[in-house]
Design a protein around this motif. Sequence first.
Motif, PDB file in Angstrom:
ATOM      1  N   ALA A   1     -88.189  -9.941  -6.066  1.00  0.00           N
ATOM      2  CA  ALA A   1     -88.157 -10.469  -7.431  1.00  0.00           C
ATOM      3  C   ALA A   1     -87.133 -11.595  -7.553  1.00  0.00           C
ATOM      4  CB  ALA A   1     -87.840  -9.344  -8.414  1.00  0.00           C
ATOM      5  N   LEU A   2     -85.940 -11.398  -6.988  1.00  0.00           N
ATOM      6  CA  LEU A   2     -84.909 -12.433  -7.031  1.00  0.00           C
ATOM      7  C   LEU A   2     -85.350 -13.681  -6.275  1.00  0.00           C
ATOM      8  CD1 LEU A   2     -81.612 -10.374  -6.495  1.00  0.00           C
ATOM      9  CD2 LEU A   2     -82.355 -11.532  -8.589  1.00  0.00           C
ATOM     10  N   ALA A   3     -85.983 -13.480  -5.127  1.00  0.00           N
ATOM     11  CA  ALA A   3     -86.443 -14.603  -4.319  1.00  0.00           C
ATOM     12  C   ALA A   3     -87.486 -15.426  -5.076  1.00  0.00           C
ATOM     13  CB  ALA A   3     -87.014 -14.102  -2.995  1.00  0.00           C
ATOM     14  N   MET A   4     -88.435 -14.745  -5.704  1.00  0.00           N
ATOM     15  CA  MET A   4     -89.474 -15.456  -6.454  1.00  0.00           C
ATOM     16  C   MET A   4     -88.889 -16.200  -7.651  1.00  0.00           C
ATOM     17  SD  MET A   4     -92.303 -15.057  -4.827  1.00  0.00           S
ATOM     18  CE  MET A   4     -91.220 -15.242  -3.405  1.00  0.00           C
ATOM     19  N   ARG A   5     -87.926 -15.600  -8.310  1.00  0.00           N
ATOM     20  CA  ARG A   5     -87.293 -16.249  -9.463  1.00  0.00           C
ATOM     21  C   ARG A   5     -86.497 -17.480  -9.027  1.00  0.00           C
ATOM     22  NH1 ARG A   5     -86.122 -15.424 -14.685  1.00  0.00           N
ATOM     23  NH2 ARG A   5     -84.115 -16.185 -15.499  1.00  0.00           N
ATOM     24  N   ALA A   6     -85.698 -17.321  -7.965  1.00  0.00           N
ATOM     25  CA  ALA A   6     -84.906 -18.446  -7.474  1.00  0.00           C
ATOM     26  C   ALA A   6     -85.804 -19.569  -6.974  1.00  0.00           C
ATOM     27  CB  ALA A   6     -83.962 -17.976  -6.366  1.00  0.00           C
ATOM     28  N   PHE A   7     -86.862 -19.201  -6.261  1.00  0.00           N
ATOM     29  CA  PHE A   7     -87.755 -20.221  -5.721  1.00  0.00           C
ATOM     30  C   PHE A   7     -88.493 -20.957  -6.838  1.00  0.00           C
ATOM     31  CE2 PHE A   7     -91.914 -21.590  -4.174  1.00  0.00           C
ATOM     32  CZ  PHE A   7     -91.539 -22.391  -3.115  1.00  0.00           C
ATOM     33  N   SER A   8     -88.980 -20.214  -7.843  1.00  0.00           N
ATOM     34  CA  SER A   8     -89.720 -20.860  -8.932  1.00  0.00           C
ATOM     35  C   SER A   8     -88.844 -21.815  -9.734  1.00  0.00           C
ATOM     36  CB  SER A   8     -90.320 -19.783  -9.854  1.00  0.00           C
ATOM     37  OG  SER A   8     -89.298 -19.024 -10.474  1.00  0.00           O
ATOM     38  N   ARG A   9     -87.559 -21.500  -9.847  1.00  0.00           N
ATOM     39  CA  ARG A   9     -86.661 -22.365 -10.614  1.00  0.00           C
ATOM     40  C   ARG A   9     -86.185 -23.574  -9.821  1.00  0.00           C
ATOM     41  NH1 ARG A   9     -82.246 -19.320 -14.208  1.00  0.00           N
ATOM     42  NH2 ARG A   9     -82.135 -21.486 -14.899  1.00  0.00           N
ATOM     43  N   LEU A  10     -86.161 -23.452  -8.506  1.00  0.00           N
ATOM     44  CA  LEU A  10     -85.584 -24.520  -7.682  1.00  0.00           C
ATOM     45  C   LEU A  10     -86.608 -25.281  -6.841  1.00  0.00           C
ATOM     46  CD1 LEU A  10     -82.418 -22.594  -6.412  1.00  0.00           C
ATOM     47  CD2 LEU A  10     -82.488 -24.350  -8.188  1.00  0.00           C
ATOM     48  N   GLN A  11     -87.848 -24.833  -6.815  1.00  0.00           N
ATOM     49  CA  GLN A  11     -88.799 -25.441  -5.908  1.00  0.00           C
ATOM     50  C   GLN A  11     -89.029 -26.931  -6.195  1.00  0.00           C
ATOM     51  OE1 GLN A  11     -92.907 -24.306  -6.064  1.00  0.00           O
ATOM     52  NE2 GLN A  11     -92.752 -23.503  -8.151  1.00  0.00           N
TER      53      GLN A  11
ATOM     54  N   THR B   1     -87.258  -7.908   4.419  1.00  0.00           N
ATOM     55  CA  THR B   1     -86.931  -9.102   5.188  1.00  0.00           C
ATOM     56  C   THR B   1     -87.478 -10.357   4.523  1.00  0.00           C
ATOM     57  OG1 THR B   1     -87.152  -7.723   7.177  1.00  0.00           O
ATOM     58  CG2 THR B   1     -86.913 -10.087   7.498  1.00  0.00           C
ATOM     59  N   LEU B   2     -88.699 -10.277   4.019  1.00  0.00           N
ATOM     60  CA  LEU B   2     -89.320 -11.440   3.390  1.00  0.00           C
ATOM     61  C   LEU B   2     -88.590 -11.822   2.110  1.00  0.00           C
ATOM     62  CD1 LEU B   2     -91.644 -13.452   3.659  1.00  0.00           C
ATOM     63  CD2 LEU B   2     -93.061 -11.888   2.320  1.00  0.00           C
ATOM     64  N   GLY B   3     -88.245 -10.841   1.285  1.00  0.00           N
ATOM     65  CA  GLY B   3     -87.503 -11.130   0.063  1.00  0.00           C
ATOM     66  C   GLY B   3     -86.155 -11.762   0.354  1.00  0.00           C
ATOM     67  N   LEU B   4     -85.421 -11.163   1.298  1.00  0.00           N
ATOM     68  CA  LEU B   4     -84.122 -11.713   1.670  1.00  0.00           C
ATOM     69  C   LEU B   4     -84.271 -13.080   2.316  1.00  0.00           C
ATOM     70  CD1 LEU B   4     -81.075 -11.252   1.888  1.00  0.00           C
ATOM     71  CD2 LEU B   4     -81.477 -10.075   4.067  1.00  0.00           C
ATOM     72  N   GLY B   5     -85.298 -13.246   3.154  1.00  0.00           N
ATOM     73  CA  GLY B   5     -85.509 -14.514   3.847  1.00  0.00           C
ATOM     74  C   GLY B   5     -85.831 -15.651   2.907  1.00  0.00           C
ATOM     75  N   ILE B   6     -86.739 -15.428   1.943  1.00  0.00           N
ATOM     76  CA  ILE B   6     -87.102 -16.488   0.992  1.00  0.00           C
ATOM     77  C   ILE B   6     -85.912 -16.846   0.104  1.00  0.00           C
ATOM     78  CG2 ILE B   6     -88.561 -17.050  -0.985  1.00  0.00           C
ATOM     79  CD1 ILE B   6     -90.767 -15.395   0.293  1.00  0.00           C
ATOM     80  N   LEU B   7     -85.163 -15.833  -0.328  1.00  0.00           N
ATOM     81  CA  LEU B   7     -83.988 -16.090  -1.159  1.00  0.00           C
ATOM     82  C   LEU B   7     -82.964 -16.938  -0.411  1.00  0.00           C
ATOM     83  CD1 LEU B   7     -82.389 -15.563  -3.759  1.00  0.00           C
ATOM     84  CD2 LEU B   7     -81.541 -13.449  -2.719  1.00  0.00           C
ATOM     85  N   LEU B   8     -82.666 -16.562   0.822  1.00  0.00           N
ATOM     86  CA  LEU B   8     -81.686 -17.308   1.613  1.00  0.00           C
ATOM     87  C   LEU B   8     -82.224 -18.675   2.029  1.00  0.00           C
ATOM     88  CD1 LEU B   8     -80.282 -14.449   3.875  1.00  0.00           C
ATOM     89  CD2 LEU B   8     -79.211 -15.485   1.869  1.00  0.00           C
ATOM     90  N   ALA B   9     -83.522 -18.777   2.277  1.00  0.00           N
ATOM     91  CA  ALA B   9     -84.118 -20.064   2.639  1.00  0.00           C
ATOM     92  C   ALA B   9     -83.989 -21.059   1.495  1.00  0.00           C
ATOM     93  CB  ALA B   9     -85.583 -19.878   3.011  1.00  0.00           C
ATOM     94  N   THR B  10     -84.191 -20.577   0.265  1.00  0.00           N
ATOM     95  CA  THR B  10     -84.046 -21.437  -0.909  1.00  0.00           C
ATOM     96  C   THR B  10     -82.600 -21.891  -1.065  1.00  0.00           C
ATOM     97  OG1 THR B  10     -85.855 -20.233  -1.990  1.00  0.00           O
ATOM     98  CG2 THR B  10     -84.445 -21.592  -3.388  1.00  0.00           C
ATOM     99  N   LEU B  11     -81.662 -20.960  -0.909  1.00  0.00           N
ATOM    100  CA  LEU B  11     -80.242 -21.311  -1.020  1.00  0.00           C
ATOM    101  C   LEU B  11     -79.811 -22.225   0.113  1.00  0.00           C
ATOM    102  CD1 LEU B  11     -78.750 -17.831  -2.029  1.00  0.00           C
ATOM    103  CD2 LEU B  11     -79.230 -19.782  -3.518  1.00  0.00           C
ATOM    104  N   ASN B  12     -80.406 -22.056   1.287  1.00  0.00           N
ATOM    105  CA  ASN B  12     -80.019 -22.844   2.449  1.00  0.00           C
ATOM    106  C   ASN B  12     -80.336 -24.328   2.271  1.00  0.00           C
ATOM    107  OD1 ASN B  12     -78.939 -23.027   5.120  1.00  0.00           O
ATOM    108  ND2 ASN B  12     -81.012 -23.178   5.934  1.00  0.00           N
ATOM    109  N   VAL B  13     -81.313 -24.641   1.445  1.00  0.00           N
ATOM    110  CA  VAL B  13     -81.634 -26.046   1.174  1.00  0.00           C
ATOM    111  C   VAL B  13     -80.471 -26.735   0.472  1.00  0.00           C
ATOM    112  CG1 VAL B  13     -83.166 -27.588  -0.120  1.00  0.00           C
ATOM    113  CG2 VAL B  13     -84.106 -25.612   1.086  1.00  0.00           C
ATOM    114  N   PHE B  14     -79.793 -26.011  -0.410  1.00  0.00           N
ATOM    115  CA  PHE B  14     -78.728 -26.594  -1.214  1.00  0.00           C
ATOM    116  C   PHE B  14     -77.342 -26.321  -0.624  1.00  0.00           C
ATOM    117  CE2 PHE B  14     -82.371 -25.543  -3.831  1.00  0.00           C
ATOM    118  CZ  PHE B  14     -82.611 -26.739  -4.492  1.00  0.00           C
TER     119      PHE B  14
END
Length: 220
Positions: A203-213, A115-128
């Motif tokens: 892993a995907l969530a951390m990568r997406a967040f680190s690149r877009l934060q 849930t946390l991995g999916l949530g962080i990934l979608l939260a990052t995408l939801n900003v954009f």
Amino acid sequence: ILVYTLVFAGLMKSAMPGHTSRFAYGIYLCSGILTWNFFTEMLGRCVNIFVENANLLKKVQFPKLCLPLIVTASSALHFCIVMGLFLIFLVVIGSFPGVIIFAMVPVLAIQIALTLGLGILLATLNVFFRDVGQSVAVIVQFWFWLTPVVYTPAILPPFAARILAWNPMWPLINAYHDIFLEQRLPAWDTLWYPMLLALVLVALAMRAFSRLQAEIVDEL
């Protein structure tokens, strides 16, 4: 818990195959719904966490990942409270699973990671892409009915069961049913899939967040 048990076990006389207890379906239903509610609460709050806290993120410098972690802790606290009440209910009706209850810990850990991995990934995408948050709310409603929470997998045709088994929440919910209703250890081999998927999503969530934060605050 009392409503589910009264309505389904008392008034509707719902029964579980292979179980003579009048509380069997109530236990099946509650163990699935309580854990599913934990999943949906945590996921729903994570997806919108950056958007809802836009003003805070603009004014204060702090690690942004603190927000989904706080959501996780808050949702986990709610879950612990309601699960505690459920366990008291099981003790009262004489259906407490005993030491088997500790098997819930690794299952719950996999669910939280997923849930946390999916949530962080979608939260990052939801900003954009702001439609992500609204889409998740709709998808989760369909997802519920693709998971054996209110029905048993035995009622499905074999081909449908094989397809729906790719649903990562399917083996997790079945594991809770094994623990609380069957009072046995879950089939650990079925949990490899959601565990590996959880690791991939984290892993995907951390990568997406680190690149877009760096762009998150500007986009907000």
